[in-house]
Motif scaffolding. Structure first.
Motif, PDB file in Angstrom:
ATOM      1  N   ALA A  28       0.729  -1.402   0.173  1.00  0.00           N
ATOM      2  CA  ALA A  28       0.078   0.169   0.032  1.00  0.00           C
ATOM      3  C   ALA A  28       0.825   1.237   0.114  1.00  0.00           C
ATOM      4  O   ALA A  28       0.506   2.325  -0.784  1.00  0.00           O
ATOM      5  N   VAL A  29       2.093   1.239   0.772  1.00  0.00           N
ATOM      6  CA  VAL A  29       2.832   2.130   0.661  1.00  0.00           C
ATOM      7  C   VAL A  29       3.515   2.681  -0.828  1.00  0.00           C
ATOM      8  O   VAL A  29       3.475   3.688  -1.202  1.00  0.00           O
ATOM      9  N   TYR A  69      -1.300   6.276   1.056  1.00  0.00           N
ATOM     10  CA  TYR A  69      -0.896   7.275   1.991  1.00  0.00           C
ATOM     11  C   TYR A  69      -0.411   8.221   1.568  1.00  0.00           C
ATOM     12  O   TYR A  69      -0.192   9.324   2.449  1.00  0.00           O
ATOM     13  N   ASP A  70      -0.403   8.890   0.359  1.00  0.00           N
ATOM     14  CA  ASP A  70       0.068  10.026  -0.135  1.00  0.00           C
ATOM     15  C   ASP A  70      -0.967  10.917  -0.095  1.00  0.00           C
ATOM     16  O   ASP A  70      -2.268  10.717  -0.090  1.00  0.00           O
ATOM     17  N   PRO A  78      -1.690  20.086  -0.140  1.00  0.00           N
ATOM     18  CA  PRO A  78      -1.007  21.020  -0.684  1.00  0.00           C
ATOM     19  C   PRO A  78      -1.912  22.000  -1.734  1.00  0.00           C
ATOM     20  O   PRO A  78      -1.524  23.095  -1.719  1.00  0.00           O
ATOM     21  N   SER A  79      -3.036  21.375  -2.179  1.00  0.00           N
ATOM     22  CA  SER A  79      -4.000  22.197  -2.648  1.00  0.00           C
ATOM     23  C   SER A  79      -4.662  23.164  -2.239  1.00  0.00           C
ATOM     24  O   SER A  79      -4.808  24.453  -2.654  1.00  0.00           O
TER      25      SER A  79
END
Length: 62
Positions: free
Chosen positions: A25-26, A31-32, A37-38
């Protein structure tokens, strides 16, 4: 006693499976954080107060 060994082996196998699933998954980017950031520019930055610089005092000896 054999039940304890069997439960120990099964628990180790389950732990290894969950660990492998976590690593996959990583690596896939699960998990990103693509949202923060937006919207980060919409929040005000906290002002950082400058600490007064200590003045260097020299003692004059006669």
């Amino acid at each position: 006693m054999s039940v304890i060994y069997m439960l120990l082996i099964i628990s180790i196998i389950v732990a290894v499976i969950f660990f492998i699933a976590f690593i996959i998954a990583v690596k896939n980017g699960q998990y990103d954080d693509s949202y923060t950031p937006s919207v980060r520019m919409l929040f005000e930055d906290e002002l950082v107060k400058e600490q007064p610089k200590p003045s260097l005092k020299t003692k004059k000896t006669n």
